[in-house]
Design a protein around this motif. Structure first.
Motif, PDB file in Angstrom:
ATOM      1  N   THR A 189       5.668   6.151   3.826  1.00  0.00           N
ATOM      2  CA  THR A 189       4.596   6.068   3.209  1.00  0.00           C
ATOM      3  C   THR A 189       4.109   4.927   2.310  1.00  0.00           C
ATOM      4  O   THR A 189       3.605   4.745   1.504  1.00  0.00           O
ATOM      5  N   THR A 190       4.815   3.882   3.133  1.00  0.00           N
ATOM      6  CA  THR A 190       4.703   2.507   1.957  1.00  0.00           C
ATOM      7  C   THR A 190       4.656   1.465   3.182  1.00  0.00           C
ATOM      8  O   THR A 190       5.008   1.427   4.353  1.00  0.00           O
ATOM      9  N   ARG A 246      -6.869   0.216   4.026  1.00  0.00           N
ATOM     10  CA  ARG A 246      -7.241   0.979   2.637  1.00  0.00           C
ATOM     11  C   ARG A 246      -8.676   1.740   3.028  1.00  0.00           C
ATOM     12  O   ARG A 246      -8.664   3.075   2.656  1.00  0.00           O
ATOM     13  N   LEU A 284      -1.317   4.773  12.024  1.00  0.00           N
ATOM     14  CA  LEU A 284      -1.533   5.276  10.952  1.00  0.00           C
ATOM     15  C   LEU A 284      -1.970   6.702  11.280  1.00  0.00           C
ATOM     16  O   LEU A 284      -2.739   6.905  12.176  1.00  0.00           O
ATOM     17  N   THR A 292       7.111  -1.598   7.417  1.00  0.00           N
ATOM     18  CA  THR A 292       6.848  -0.112   6.843  1.00  0.00           C
ATOM     19  C   THR A 292       8.239   0.270   6.511  1.00  0.00           C
ATOM     20  O   THR A 292       9.077   1.006   7.359  1.00  0.00           O
ATOM     21  N   ILE A 336      -4.834   6.243   0.725  1.00  0.00           N
ATOM     22  CA  ILE A 336      -4.209   5.035   0.657  1.00  0.00           C
ATOM     23  C   ILE A 336      -4.646   4.230  -0.519  1.00  0.00           C
ATOM     24  O   ILE A 336      -5.838   3.915  -0.578  1.00  0.00           O
ATOM     25  N   LYS A 337      -3.599   3.922  -1.491  1.00  0.00           N
ATOM     26  CA  LYS A 337      -3.843   3.069  -2.403  1.00  0.00           C
ATOM     27  C   LYS A 337      -2.991   1.855  -2.548  1.00  0.00           C
ATOM     28  O   LYS A 337      -1.935   1.918  -2.053  1.00  0.00           O
ATOM     29  N   LEU A 394      -3.638   9.636   9.487  1.00  0.00           N
ATOM     30  CA  LEU A 394      -4.225   9.919   8.347  1.00  0.00           C
ATOM     31  C   LEU A 394      -4.930  11.209   8.232  1.00  0.00           C
ATOM     32  O   LEU A 394      -6.153  11.320   7.460  1.00  0.00           O
ATOM     33  N   LEU A 402       0.891  -1.196  -0.013  1.00  0.00           N
ATOM     34  CA  LEU A 402      -0.042  -0.019   0.140  1.00  0.00           C
ATOM     35  C   LEU A 402       0.942   1.199  -0.049  1.00  0.00           C
ATOM     36  O   LEU A 402       1.937   1.241   0.659  1.00  0.00           O
ATOM     37  N   GLU A 403       0.494   2.317  -0.650  1.00  0.00           N
ATOM     38  CA  GLU A 403       1.175   3.576  -0.539  1.00  0.00           C
ATOM     39  C   GLU A 403       0.150   4.646  -0.095  1.00  0.00           C
ATOM     40  O   GLU A 403      -0.899   4.543  -0.525  1.00  0.00           O
ATOM     41  N   ILE A 404       0.891   5.468   0.539  1.00  0.00           N
ATOM     42  CA  ILE A 404       0.037   6.374   1.220  1.00  0.00           C
ATOM     43  C   ILE A 404       0.421   7.978   0.706  1.00  0.00           C
ATOM     44  O   ILE A 404       1.706   8.104   0.595  1.00  0.00           O
ATOM     45  N   TYR A 441       0.373  12.504   6.259  1.00  0.00           N
ATOM     46  CA  TYR A 441      -0.187  10.993   6.235  1.00  0.00           C
ATOM     47  C   TYR A 441       1.074  10.161   6.229  1.00  0.00           C
ATOM     48  O   TYR A 441       1.721  10.254   5.421  1.00  0.00           O
TER      49      TYR A 441
END
Length: 177
Positions: free
Chosen positions: A129-130, A149, A105, A125, A162-163, A107, A87-89, A94
């Motif tokens: 951001t990952t 997510r 997290l 982590t 988050i994607k 966010l 996941l990438e933030i 964030y």
């Protein structure tokens, strides 16, 4: 006829499979996974492969055939290689941090989000951001990634949120001057 179901699931070296009391257990270098077997499907271990066939000619048995073969394949792949999601933030402020069995997290809420990592899943982590999620159970890895997510889905205007790595976020146009 299921094109997926017709293929046998190969059992690699170092992996053992056993059918006992309606459960299939697969043991490999990364651990042991078990799955309850359906009465509509016949499972046979022949040599170094698992054969999955419908038990009868009913529509329901033929419907389950390909899915059950895929579930058996996921067991074998899970104990040999394992599964992972990244996941990438993106967004100002964030960030994520793994602390033991807890994922913290930040966010943009007034509070931090603390998520307990389920048993059998490992979270890393490498940077803020990952988030890398890995484990032997494909469903559990995907479910935990979806729960993370869910806290901040990517929004269509700035792309913050988050994607999944490789996911494309469709961005909307801004106002024209």
């Amino acid at each position: 006829m299921s094109r997926i179901g017709k293929k046998a699931v190969a059992i690699p070296n170092g992996v053992t499979a056993n059918i006992d009391n309606g459960t299939l257990s697969v043991k490999g270098p990364k651990g042991t996974l078990t799955m309850g077997l359906s009465d509509l499907i016949d499972y046979k271990i022949e040599g170094d492969e698992i054969q999955v066939n419908p038990a009868n000619d009913s529509k329901q048995a033929r419907s389950f055939w390909g899915m059950q073969r895929t579930l058996v394949s996921n067991l074998v792949e899970g104990v040999t290689d394992g599964f992972s999601k990244t996941l990438e933030i993106s967004g100002v402020g964030y960030r994520a941090k793994a602390q033991g069995k807890t994922l913290k997290l930040e966010l943009g809420f007034s509070h931090d989000v603390d998520l307990e990592v389920p048993e059998g899943i490992e979270v890393k982590t490498p940077d803020q951001t990952t988030v890398e999620i890995s484990g032997t159970d494909k469903q559990a890895v995907g479910q935990f990634a979806a729960e993370i997510r869910r806290w901040r889905k990517p929004e269509p205007y700035k792309g913050k949120g988050i994607k999944y790595r490789g996911e494309y976020v469709f961005r909307k146009e801004g106002k024209k001057k």
